[in-house]
Scaffold this active site. Structure first.
Site, short mmCIF file in Angstrom:
data_model
loop_
_atom_site.label_atom_id
_atom_site.label_comp_id
_atom_site.label_asym_id
_atom_site.label_seq_id
_atom_site.Cartn_x
_atom_site.Cartn_y
_atom_site.Cartn_z
N HIS A 164 15.11 38.94 43.69
CA HIS A 164 15.09 38.72 42.24
C HIS A 164 14.38 39.91 41.60
CE1 HIS A 164 10.99 37.51 43.05
NE2 HIS A 164 11.41 36.55 43.86
N GLN A 218 7.29 32.10 60.44
CA GLN A 218 6.39 31.67 59.36
C GLN A 218 6.81 30.35 58.73
OE1 GLN A 218 7.27 35.48 57.16
NE2 GLN A 218 7.04 34.18 55.37
N MET A 254 8.56 34.27 39.30
CA MET A 254 9.85 34.40 40.00
C MET A 254 9.65 34.15 41.49
SD MET A 254 11.98 37.34 38.16
CE MET A 254 12.21 37.26 36.39
N SER A 255 10.57 33.41 42.07
CA SER A 255 10.49 33.08 43.49
C SER A 255 11.88 32.74 44.00
CB SER A 255 9.59 31.85 43.68
OG SER A 255 9.78 31.30 44.97
N HIS A 303 11.24 41.35 43.22
CA HIS A 303 11.46 42.25 44.36
C HIS A 303 11.87 43.64 43.87
CE1 HIS A 303 12.38 38.29 46.46
NE2 HIS A 303 11.45 38.81 47.23
N LYS A 339 2.09 37.45 43.74
CA LYS A 339 2.37 36.01 43.68
C LYS A 339 1.89 35.35 44.99
CE LYS A 339 6.12 33.95 44.57
NZ LYS A 339 6.29 32.68 45.26
N VAL A 382 5.91 38.90 38.67
CA VAL A 382 6.91 38.97 37.59
C VAL A 382 7.30 37.54 37.24
CG1 VAL A 382 9.19 39.83 36.95
CG2 VAL A 382 7.72 41.21 38.42
N ARG A 401 12.46 30.52 45.94
CA ARG A 401 12.54 29.05 46.06
C ARG A 401 12.81 28.36 44.72
NH1 ARG A 401 8.62 29.92 50.52
NH2 ARG A 401 9.64 29.11 52.40
N MET A 405 12.15 38.60 52.41
CA MET A 405 13.00 37.66 53.14
C MET A 405 14.34 37.51 52.41
SD MET A 405 10.60 34.89 54.98
CE MET A 405 10.44 33.75 53.64
O1 PAF Z 1 6.59 37.51 51.16
C1 PAF Z 1 7.58 37.43 51.93
O2 PAF Z 1 8.73 37.45 51.53
C2 PAF Z 1 7.34 37.29 53.42
O3 PAF Z 1 6.26 36.47 53.69
C3 PAF Z 1 7.20 38.65 54.15
C4 PAF Z 1 5.97 39.42 53.69
C5 PAF Z 1 8.45 39.48 53.92
C6 PAF Z 1 7.04 38.41 55.65
O4 PAF Z 1 8.14 37.74 56.18
#
Ligand code: PAF
Length: 291
Positions: free
Chosen positions: A34, A61, A186-187, A37, A151, A178, A189, A30
């Site tokens: 970081h 979601q 790491m997130s 990813h 995570k 990570v 958010r 999304m």
């Molecule tokens: O983990 C995420 O960032 C999201 O839930 C995903 C898997 C990209 C689906 O929108």
């Protein structure tokens, strides 16, 4: 690295690659990327000829009152990060491209059972949104491999279940979380945390470490969960859940289950943080069962 926003362009590029016999990996995100990813992209690059990373803040979601509007959108930085990592194609569709019939009129994919547990219990509809968008991305890209972070442990399990149930011939790779140097996972958010909250945030991981050590050493999961909840409250979190589950299917563990995971979600200020930790429960030996 090419950036594409339209589905027909994406399909055309993928058809060229597939025609050339190239192996394709998908990294769905999304955005607001970081190091966690980047580790997913690097793992994908090590295993496939071409890597497609998607950036799409999926409205399906997010529940009412959640952070859909506030969710950080940083496409220019994400693009630079992905190009530097060696990613081949960035697909960043609009909401209209993904959901031309609107948010409510779209066909959905629902994984029963798992979707209603843990994060699914406090975020109704969240996992329906995840499985729906991931199914669409799988259909659009038709990758050989898709890479996700551990995570989001429950999400990873849900996606594996969906792919198996719907006979999607895609290898699903889950990579370890990570962490920052102080243990915080790491997130995207984490950016919501104030400096004071950021200093307290590693308490979430530390409470999971303490719980795992206690249960591994023989404590009852329910007692250890209560202790962890109390520790989180004292550290200024609003805990949602701390739950010990068996790794195999996220069911509550029975006495003989050894391969366990503890999962937690807790709010700290504006940020809802999640984390988890896999651990082994020590076996009860015959000798120790005897009076
Ligand atoms: O983990 C995420 O960032 C999201 O839930 C995903 C898997 C990209 C689906 O929108």
């Amino acid at each position: 690295m090419r950036t594409l926003h339209d589905i027909p362009e994406l399909r055309a590029r993928l058809a060229e690659w597939r025609g050339a016999g190239l192996h394709i990996a998908l990294v769905p995100t999304m955005g607001n990327l970081h190091e966690g990813h980047v580790a997913l992209v690097e793992a994908a690059l090590a295993r496939a000829d071409r890597v497609v990373t998607t950036v799409f803040v999926n409205p399906l979601q997010f529940g009412p009152g959640e952070d859909l509007d506030a969710y950080p959108r940083t496409l220019a930085q994400d693009r630079a990060r992905l190009a530097a990592a060696g990613n081949h194609l960035l697909f960043a569709p609009s909401e209209a491209a993904m959901y031309p019939r609107g948010r409510d009129g779209h066909t959905v994919v629902e994984v029963p059972g798992l979707s209603a547990e843990l994060c699914g219990a406090s975020r109704p509809g969240h996992f329906r949104g995840v499985s729906t968008v991931v199914a669409k991305l799988f259909n659009l890209v038709q990758p050989d491999l898709a890479v996700f972070g551990q995570k989001d442990y429950q999400q990873l399990m849900l996606i594996r279940r969906m792919a198996a149930d719907l006979d999607m011939a895609i290898e699903i790779l889950g990579l370890p979380t990570v962490r920052e140097a102080d243990g915080l996972a790491m997130s995207s958010r984490n950016g919501y945390l104030t400096a004071a909250e950021r200093a307290r945030a590693p308490a979430l991981y530390h409470s999971l470490q303490r719980l795992a050590a206690a249960v591994a050493a023989g404590s009852e999961p329910a007692t250890a969960e209560q202790d962890a909840l109390q520790a989180l409250l004292e550290a200024g979190f609003e805990p949602d859940y701390v739950s010990v589950r068996r790794r195999e299917d996220l069911a509550r563990p029975e006495a003989p289950d050894r391969a366990l995971v503890v999962l937690a979600a807790a709010c700290l200020g504006r940020a809802r943080l999640i984390d988890n930790l896999e651990f082994e429960r020590r076996g009860v030996t015959r000798a120790s069962r005897q009076p």
